[in-house]
Design a protein around this motif. Sequence first.
Motif, PDB file in Angstrom:
ATOM      1  N   SER A 162     -11.455 -16.974  -1.057  1.00 51.27           N
ATOM      2  CA  SER A 162     -12.929 -17.330  -1.028  1.00 51.27           C
ATOM      3  C   SER A 162     -13.060 -18.581   0.264  1.00 51.27           C
ATOM      4  N   PRO A 163     -14.029 -18.913   0.664  1.00 47.28           N
ATOM      5  CA  PRO A 163     -14.153 -20.057   1.771  1.00 47.28           C
ATOM      6  C   PRO A 163     -13.409 -21.286   1.231  1.00 47.28           C
ATOM      7  N   GLN A 164     -13.369 -21.615  -0.130  1.00 47.44           N
ATOM      8  CA  GLN A 164     -12.561 -22.849  -0.581  1.00 47.44           C
ATOM      9  C   GLN A 164     -11.306 -22.464  -0.814  1.00 47.44           C
ATOM     10  N   GLY A 165     -10.717 -21.374  -0.627  1.00 44.44           N
ATOM     11  CA  GLY A 165      -9.070 -20.961  -0.891  1.00 44.44           C
ATOM     12  C   GLY A 165      -8.836 -20.741  -2.237  1.00 44.44           C
ATOM     13  N   GLU A 166      -9.947 -20.173  -3.095  1.00 45.77           N
ATOM     14  CA  GLU A 166      -9.660 -19.778  -4.225  1.00 45.77           C
ATOM     15  C   GLU A 166      -9.255 -18.089  -3.963  1.00 45.77           C
ATOM     16  N   SER A 167      -8.446 -17.593  -4.934  1.00 46.07           N
ATOM     17  CA  SER A 167      -7.768 -16.118  -4.782  1.00 46.07           C
ATOM     18  C   SER A 167      -8.201 -15.469  -5.998  1.00 46.07           C
ATOM     19  N   ALA A 168      -8.729 -14.201  -5.758  1.00 48.53           N
ATOM     20  CA  ALA A 168      -8.665 -12.955  -6.758  1.00 48.53           C
ATOM     21  C   ALA A 168      -8.070 -11.891  -6.338  1.00 48.53           C
ATOM     22  N   GLY A 169      -7.289 -11.563  -7.350  1.00 43.82           N
ATOM     23  CA  GLY A 169      -6.272 -10.529  -6.953  1.00 43.82           C
ATOM     24  C   GLY A 169      -6.613  -8.911  -7.652  1.00 43.82           C
ATOM     25  N   GLY A 170      -6.193  -8.030  -6.949  1.00 46.06           N
ATOM     26  CA  GLY A 170      -6.413  -6.631  -7.724  1.00 46.06           C
ATOM     27  C   GLY A 170      -5.211  -5.724  -7.240  1.00 46.06           C
ATOM     28  N   VAL A 171      -5.025  -4.763  -8.351  1.00 48.57           N
ATOM     29  CA  VAL A 171      -4.076  -3.684  -8.025  1.00 48.57           C
ATOM     30  C   VAL A 171      -4.608  -2.344  -8.077  1.00 48.57           C
ATOM     31  N   TRP A 172      -4.168  -1.224  -7.170  1.00 43.63           N
ATOM     32  CA  TRP A 172      -4.663   0.075  -7.632  1.00 43.63           C
ATOM     33  C   TRP A 172      -3.254   0.893  -7.815  1.00 43.63           C
ATOM     34  N   GLU A 173      -3.531   1.641  -9.014  1.00 41.82           N
ATOM     35  CA  GLU A 173      -2.495   2.863  -9.162  1.00 41.82           C
ATOM     36  C   GLU A 173      -3.166   3.983  -8.738  1.00 41.82           C
TER      37      GLU A 173
ATOM     38  N   GLU B  64      -8.266   9.093  -6.187  1.00 45.43           N
ATOM     39  CA  GLU B  64      -8.605   8.203  -7.548  1.00 45.43           C
ATOM     40  C   GLU B  64      -7.331   7.250  -7.735  1.00 45.43           C
ATOM     41  N   VAL B  65      -8.046   6.014  -8.355  1.00 45.39           N
ATOM     42  CA  VAL B  65      -7.065   5.215  -8.560  1.00 45.39           C
ATOM     43  C   VAL B  65      -7.604   4.432  -9.981  1.00 45.39           C
ATOM     44  N   ILE B  66      -6.702   3.678 -10.644  1.00 40.14           N
ATOM     45  CA  ILE B  66      -6.843   3.008 -11.758  1.00 40.14           C
ATOM     46  C   ILE B  66      -6.765   1.316 -11.122  1.00 40.14           C
ATOM     47  N   ASP B  67      -8.054   0.737 -11.231  1.00 38.57           N
ATOM     48  CA  ASP B  67      -8.125  -0.556 -10.450  1.00 38.57           C
ATOM     49  C   ASP B  67      -8.399  -1.689 -11.571  1.00 38.57           C
ATOM     50  N   ALA B  68      -7.387  -2.469 -11.373  1.00 37.61           N
ATOM     51  CA  ALA B  68      -7.174  -3.828 -12.381  1.00 37.61           C
ATOM     52  C   ALA B  68      -7.183  -4.911 -11.810  1.00 37.61           C
ATOM     53  N   PHE B  69      -7.623  -6.040 -12.273  1.00 37.20           N
ATOM     54  CA  PHE B  69      -7.351  -7.325 -12.043  1.00 37.20           C
ATOM     55  C   PHE B  69      -5.827  -7.749 -12.168  1.00 37.20           C
TER      56      PHE B  69
ATOM     57  N   SER C  28      -9.661  -2.670 -16.791  1.00 37.85           N
ATOM     58  CA  SER C  28      -9.230  -1.973 -15.822  1.00 37.85           C
ATOM     59  C   SER C  28     -10.313  -0.765 -15.606  1.00 37.85           C
ATOM     60  N   MET C  29     -10.500  -0.197 -14.626  1.00 37.64           N
ATOM     61  CA  MET C  29     -11.482   0.774 -14.498  1.00 37.64           C
ATOM     62  C   MET C  29     -10.865   2.147 -13.651  1.00 37.64           C
TER      63      MET C  29
ATOM     64  N   PHE D 297       0.841  -1.426  -0.130  1.00 49.87           N
ATOM     65  CA  PHE D 297       0.009   0.058  -0.106  1.00 49.87           C
ATOM     66  C   PHE D 297       0.889   1.092   0.020  1.00 49.87           C
ATOM     67  N   ASP D 298       1.524   1.567  -1.037  1.00 43.79           N
ATOM     68  CA  ASP D 298       2.074   2.861  -1.210  1.00 43.79           C
ATOM     69  C   ASP D 298       1.226   4.003  -1.721  1.00 43.79           C
ATOM     70  N   PHE D 299       0.777   4.740  -0.621  1.00 42.59           N
ATOM     71  CA  PHE D 299      -0.141   5.676  -0.760  1.00 42.59           C
ATOM     72  C   PHE D 299       0.453   7.049  -1.260  1.00 42.59           C
ATOM     73  N   ARG D 300       0.478   7.183  -2.556  1.00 40.89           N
ATOM     74  CA  ARG D 300       1.128   8.417  -3.120  1.00 40.89           C
ATOM     75  C   ARG D 300       0.812   8.336  -4.729  1.00 40.89           C
ATOM     76  N   VAL D 301       0.730   9.539  -5.278  1.00 38.19           N
ATOM     77  CA  VAL D 301       0.345   9.618  -6.614  1.00 38.19           C
ATOM     78  C   VAL D 301       1.573   8.793  -7.329  1.00 38.19           C
ATOM     79  N   GLY D 302       1.066   7.971  -8.230  1.00 36.83           N
ATOM     80  CA  GLY D 302       2.128   6.638  -8.983  1.00 36.83           C
ATOM     81  C   GLY D 302       2.085   5.485  -8.187  1.00 36.83           C
ATOM     82  N   GLY D 303       2.102   5.616  -6.727  1.00 35.05           N
ATOM     83  CA  GLY D 303       2.199   4.305  -5.917  1.00 35.05           C
ATOM     84  C   GLY D 303       1.098   3.463  -6.324  1.00 35.05           C
ATOM     85  N   ARG D 304       1.553   2.049  -5.858  1.00 29.92           N
ATOM     86  CA  ARG D 304       0.445   1.010  -5.946  1.00 29.92           C
ATOM     87  C   ARG D 304      -0.159   0.499  -4.817  1.00 29.92           C
ATOM     88  N   ALA D 305      -1.065  -0.078  -4.639  1.00 38.16           N
ATOM     89  CA  ALA D 305      -1.634  -1.087  -3.500  1.00 38.16           C
ATOM     90  C   ALA D 305      -2.069  -2.340  -4.314  1.00 38.16           C
TER      91      ALA D 305
END
Length: 325
Positions: A68-79, A90-95, A108-109, A54-62
């Motif tokens: 899930s309960p079954q151990g499945e994982s879904a990832g995301g990244v914010w710029e 504001e962020v660019i949110d991507a899988f 990406s959104m 969680f690099d909270f600065r303009v240009g940084g990324r989280a």
Amino acid sequence: MPVTSVESDAEALTMTLVADFPVAPERLWAVFTDPRQLERFWGPPGWPATFEAFDFRVGGRAIYSMTSPQGESAGGVWEFTAIDEPRGFEVIDAFADEKGQVIEGMPSMRMVFSFDATPEGARLTNVTHFASADALEQVVAMGMVEGMTLATNQLDAVLQGLRDFAQGKGTQLEILDDQHVRITRLIDGPRELVWRAHVDPDLMRQWMLGPDGWRMTVSDVDATVGGRYRIAWEPEPGTEGEGFGFDGETLLIDEPRRIVQTEHMTGTDYPSTTNDLSFYEEDGVTLVTLLIEYPDAATRDAVLATGMIEGMEKSFQRMERLVLV
């Protein structure tokens, strides 16, 4: 519930979520810019988030992942593309994959978070901008509207603090949808001890008894992933009722934060439920949250009609009185 509206606009290529809270805008800002607080609600029930960076600065990324309960994982990244403390960012949110790399071919959104004062407190407005109508349709079909609504509606407990949110209220039940209920109980004790009380067979026999007049006769527990468990109860002499029990498998362990198990009534052909149990400590008390997934609404209603919540409250009272001393 805090969320008052979620609307998608096919012409503007946006989806807008609005939620109101009885706190100052600065409190909302603090929650959304602290990864440890974000983890408590960013992710719908059953898919809690973990922020690895969680690099909270303009240009940084989280970088975050939801499990899930079954151990499945879904990832995301914010710029982070804009920061205006304490009014919003504001962020660019991507899988993202497990390494935090953006997944090609997935939309990406641009997400805009705004925190505005209202006469009653503060309003969160989250506007998501899409690059195309296809991208908007794709994420709506993936359940983004329902997921964001359920996630944002978890914010109350984080904003208020555990003692103000839950102390003295006993075991609380929320019906989330036809298949899911959420049960919460604030326990006056540290998380490590509350965790042990849920997985140590000797401790379980002291408190996990439901109404007075029952005893646990079987407590075989293998609290490892893939391990099986079986627990059973019998009425004490003079108490009406027939013995019963449950068995199941441990699907996920994240000690001392989370344990997920299936639960089946032993000796019956009733379908199993998935029980997702999590523990969060703050200021010396622990919030126990149980998310149960039922096969359908009829099964959910039949189980709740047995007096399960009242039995759980009796058990939690017994835990505080006998185990956490």
